[in-house]
Scaffold this motif. Structure first.
Motif, PDB file in Angstrom:
ATOM      1  N   SER A   1       0.855  -1.185   0.000  1.00  0.00           N
ATOM      2  CA  SER A   1       0.000   0.000   0.000  1.00  0.00           C
ATOM      3  C   SER A   1       0.890   1.233   0.000  1.00  0.00           C
ATOM      4  CB  SER A   1      -0.920  -0.001   1.223  1.00  0.00           C
ATOM      5  OG  SER A   1      -1.757   1.126   1.225  1.00  0.00           O
ATOM      6  N   GLY A   2       0.813   2.017  -1.070  1.00  0.00           N
ATOM      7  CA  GLY A   2       1.644   3.207  -1.166  1.00  0.00           C
ATOM      8  C   GLY A   2       3.124   2.917  -1.114  1.00  0.00           C
ATOM      9  N   GLY A   3       3.523   1.737  -1.557  1.00  0.00           N
ATOM     10  CA  GLY A   3       4.933   1.363  -1.567  1.00  0.00           C
ATOM     11  C   GLY A   3       5.405   0.642  -0.328  1.00  0.00           C
ATOM     12  N   THR A   4       4.529   0.458   0.660  1.00  0.00           N
ATOM     13  CA  THR A   4       4.890  -0.203   1.921  1.00  0.00           C
ATOM     14  C   THR A   4       4.273  -1.591   1.995  1.00  0.00           C
ATOM     15  OG1 THR A   4       5.012   1.930   3.066  1.00  0.00           O
ATOM     16  CG2 THR A   4       4.787  -0.045   4.436  1.00  0.00           C
ATOM     17  N   LEU A   5       5.084  -2.582   2.304  1.00  0.00           N
ATOM     18  CA  LEU A   5       4.585  -3.945   2.435  1.00  0.00           C
ATOM     19  C   LEU A   5       3.591  -4.037   3.579  1.00  0.00           C
ATOM     20  CD1 LEU A   5       4.803  -7.021   1.706  1.00  0.00           C
ATOM     21  CD2 LEU A   5       6.576  -7.165   3.474  1.00  0.00           C
ATOM     22  N   ARG A   6       2.458  -4.636   3.317  1.00  0.00           N
ATOM     23  CA  ARG A   6       1.484  -4.918   4.377  1.00  0.00           C
ATOM     24  C   ARG A   6       1.839  -6.291   4.968  1.00  0.00           C
ATOM     25  NH1 ARG A   6      -4.595  -3.981   2.729  1.00  0.00           N
ATOM     26  NH2 ARG A   6      -4.715  -4.286   4.983  1.00  0.00           N
ATOM     27  N   LYS A   7       2.622  -6.267   6.020  1.00  0.00           N
ATOM     28  CA  LYS A   7       3.168  -7.492   6.579  1.00  0.00           C
ATOM     29  C   LYS A   7       2.075  -8.447   7.054  1.00  0.00           C
ATOM     30  CE  LYS A   7       6.800  -9.108   9.744  1.00  0.00           C
ATOM     31  NZ  LYS A   7       6.007 -10.188  10.348  1.00  0.00           N
ATOM     32  N   ASP A   8       0.982  -7.885   7.576  1.00  0.00           N
ATOM     33  CA  ASP A   8      -0.094  -8.746   8.062  1.00  0.00           C
ATOM     34  C   ASP A   8      -0.717  -9.538   6.916  1.00  0.00           C
ATOM     35  OD1 ASP A   8      -1.092  -6.425   6.937  1.00  0.00           O
ATOM     36  OD2 ASP A   8      -2.720  -6.167   8.387  1.00  0.00           O
ATOM     37  N   VAL A   9      -0.949  -8.877   5.785  1.00  0.00           N
ATOM     38  CA  VAL A   9      -1.528  -9.559   4.622  1.00  0.00           C
ATOM     39  C   VAL A   9      -0.529 -10.564   4.056  1.00  0.00           C
ATOM     40  CG1 VAL A   9      -2.413  -9.252   2.286  1.00  0.00           C
ATOM     41  CG2 VAL A   9      -3.027  -7.614   4.079  1.00  0.00           C
ATOM     42  N   TRP A  10       0.719 -10.135   3.948  1.00  0.00           N
ATOM     43  CA  TRP A  10       1.748 -11.010   3.406  1.00  0.00           C
ATOM     44  C   TRP A  10       1.885 -12.285   4.228  1.00  0.00           C
ATOM     45  CZ3 TRP A  10       4.340 -10.699  -1.111  1.00  0.00           C
ATOM     46  CH2 TRP A  10       5.456 -11.501  -1.284  1.00  0.00           C
ATOM     47  N   ASP A  11       1.905 -12.137   5.540  1.00  0.00           N
ATOM     48  CA  ASP A  11       2.047 -13.306   6.411  1.00  0.00           C
ATOM     49  C   ASP A  11       0.804 -14.195   6.378  1.00  0.00           C
ATOM     50  OD1 ASP A  11       4.562 -12.458   7.096  1.00  0.00           O
ATOM     51  OD2 ASP A  11       3.992 -11.641   9.045  1.00  0.00           O
ATOM     52  N   LEU A  12      -0.359 -13.585   6.221  1.00  0.00           N
ATOM     53  CA  LEU A  12      -1.592 -14.376   6.131  1.00  0.00           C
ATOM     54  C   LEU A  12      -1.568 -15.266   4.891  1.00  0.00           C
ATOM     55  CD1 LEU A  12      -4.512 -15.048   6.989  1.00  0.00           C
ATOM     56  CD2 LEU A  12      -5.256 -13.090   5.617  1.00  0.00           C
TER      57      LEU A  12
END
Length: 594
Positions: free
Chosen positions: A161-172
């Protein structure tokens, strides 16, 4: 030199068209070279595409055409789903077949491209994931009855989102996938789309957004005009064709009809599959995005057969409409299982070619051998890591067409010949198998004035622990599947047969959609039939038949029985034609001896 949006230079339009095409191909090269999965870097079961802001395809690198031509429906859904909530640096992940996807395993990355704060384009990469969750490693399981058993269902979600990894989504997402390198492959897809973004922005900075849009509109309009001119040459009318799928993964004896009505009106063409049978209870259903992609592949074949080269973009399909009845095999109702859907491209092609055989005899092909391969998974005892591999080196043959033999060992219709077989050594290095042989299968092609493509025979030994295999296909002798049909006097093709020789001495005849355990030391032997022939075989040049007998593609027995060519071996061991006998054989059948 910059060009205003009001002025279109045809030369610059051609340059830009080739530039976006080169960008799409560079994206694919980057993805193949940076990914971990052999399904990506060896087989090339992937696509990369550039779209404009509205979701119109500008260019694509379709290593797996069934995915490429099915890449647009998810983007249409994504654009509608997020609306104005799209920002520079966003990256969207998607695979769900009930929101535009073509197959759950074919997971896509969609990256918006902004220029001076305005959304101007999209870069996309899709590929077949080694694993994407579900009840079985690799995703293929004929016992699945609903989508949740097949895969993790990923509706559009931002992983950046806006160039920042969404770690929660990635880990899910990662928590639902068994093989670690799948997430690395997704990173490679993000990287490929980022390359596409950079390259396109370089073009926009050089020529200006207005000029780029004007010239790409010109290119798309030109493609549309070309293809409409081709369709306008075809005879108006309503034409009907059908094909049959054998086995649905639940009942090996089940038969399903895929029926197509083709309507040609001026420069418009409609492919209506409303009369196709209702959806199956198992995995043998085709999502509409996949079905639409299959129709586009066949349409492109028909256009290309006219010798016209048209850029693969949105304009190419402007005259084409498709109809898939809800609740049918080609548009199943939620929550149907659909992992097998891409393979049904074979039946879609056959139904359309059968429909148009009399109307377009110079463009259609004879019957294609329906492709079958296996998905193998288990634990590699050399590393104790899970593995998944696809044996797409099992290559069948396409049908011949007027003036051209079918291509030998072509493979699956849904890849349009571009998806590669894995290198044998890489197959053995990346999965616990030993390839015993892989070669052309003599007498596998249907005879004709133009013969079908030659099929192959393969065998490999299994060394995996807890290994299971699933056949992915729908044309095996053991289930009573019919051979692909010849056209205009051409003979039918060979058929598929696949067997497992177990270490205990027993043999299992493998069905077309069957999951079986593969004990260590088991040998799989596969015979993939060729394509059907086109035209009277007795009109095939005698010297060409002799050459193929010498090459081992045709046996002397089939040369005599099918082609009317008597091939004998002299005392010196030389293989030659018995001209007198050949003349008698061919004259009896009313063909000239040539």
């Amino acid at each position: 030199m910059a060009t205003t949006a009001q002025h279109v230079d045809p030369i610059l339009a051609s340059v830009l068209q080739r530039r976006v095409d080169a960008i799409a191909k560079e994206m694919a090269t980057m993805l193949m070279r940076s990914s971990r999965s052999p399904i990506f870097n060896e087989i090339g079961d992937l696509v990369t595409v550039l779209f404009d802001a509205k979701g119109r395809a500008l260019a694509q690198a379709e290593f797996a055409a069934i995915i490429a031509f099915g890449a647009q429906p998810p983007l249409e859904y994504i654009i509608d789903y997020f609306g104005d909530d799209i920002a520079d640096g966003d990256v969207i992940l998607h695979n769900d077949v009930f929101t535009g996807g073509n197959q759950n395993a074919d997971t896509g990355i969609y990256l918006p491209i902004f220029h001076d704060g305005e959304l101007v384009a999209w870069a996309a990469a899709k590929g077949h994931m080694a694993d994407i969750g579900g009840m079985t490693l690799g995703g293929y399981n004929p016992q699945a009855r609903e989508i949740w058993q097949e895969a993790l269902r990923i509706t559009p979600v931002k992983v950046y989102s806006g160039g920042t990894l969404r770690k929660d989504v990635w880990d899910l997402v990662g928590a639902n996938i068994r093989i670690d390198f799948v997430m690395q492959d997704i990173q490679s897809m993000v990287g490929a789309c980022t390359i596409g973004k950079r390259r396109l922005l370089q073009v926009l900075n050089r020529y200006g957004l207005g000029a780029f849009r004007a010239h790409m509109d010109y290119v798309l309009d030109g493609s549309e005009q070309q293809v409409r001119a081709e369709v306008a040459k075809w005879p108006d009318g309503v034409y009907h064709g059908e094909s049959w799928m054998v086995s649905d993964g639940v009942d090996p004896g089940a038969r399903y009809r895929i029926a197509c009505e083709v309507r040609i009106e001026g420069d418009e063409i409609t492919f209506d599959f409303s009369a196709t049978d209702d959806q199956s209870p198992g995995i043998a259903n085709m999502p509409p995005a996949s079905a639409k992609g299959a129709v586009r592949i066949v349409f492109l074949m028909l256009i290309a057969a006219g010798g016209v080269v048209i850029p693969t973009n949105q304009g190419l399909f402007a005259p084409l409409s498709t109809v898939f009845r809800e609740g049918s095999l080609l548009n199943p109702r939620f929550p149907a299982a659909t992992i097998f859907g891409n393979q049904m491209c074979d039946e879609v092609l056959e139904a359309i070619m059968n429909a148009l055989a009399d109307a377009l005899p110079d463009r259609v092909t004879a019957g294609w051998n329906q492709f079958i391969c296996t998905s193998l998974n288990g634990v590699d005892p050399r590393t104790d890591d899970p593995f998944v591999t696809l044996t797409v080196f099992q290559r069948s043959g396409p049908g011949a067409m007027r003036g051209t033999d079918g291509w030998d060992a072509f493979g699956f219709t849904g890849t349009a010949g571009q998806m590669r077989s894995p290198d044998p050594e890489m197959f053995e290095l990346t999965s616990p198998h030993f390839l015993e042989y892989h070669e052309y299968l003599s007498d596998s092609a249907g005879a004709g004035q133009w013969r079908g493509g030659i099929g192959t025979r393969s065998a490999w030994r299994c060394y995996g622990r807890d290994e299971i295999g699933v056949t992915i296909g729908d044309d095996v002798i053991s289930e009573g599947a019919e051979a692909a049909k010849g056209l205009f006097g051409g003979l039918d093709a060979g058929r598929n047969d696949i067997r497992i020789e177990r270490p205990d001495g027993t043999t299992h005849v493998w069905g077309s959609k069957e999951l079986v355990p593969l004990p260590q030391g088991a040998v799989v032997r596969a015979r993939s039939g060729g394509g059907a022939g086109y035209g009277n075989p007795h009109l095939r040049p005698v010297d060409l038949v002799l050459r193929e007998v010498r090459d081992g593609l045709v046996s002397p027995e089939r040369a005599r029985a099918d082609y009317g060519v008597a091939v004998v071996t002299g005392p010196d061991g030389a293989v030659r034609v018995d001209q007198e006998t050949t003349s008698v054989l061919r004259n009896v059948n009313g063909a000239t001896n040539r």
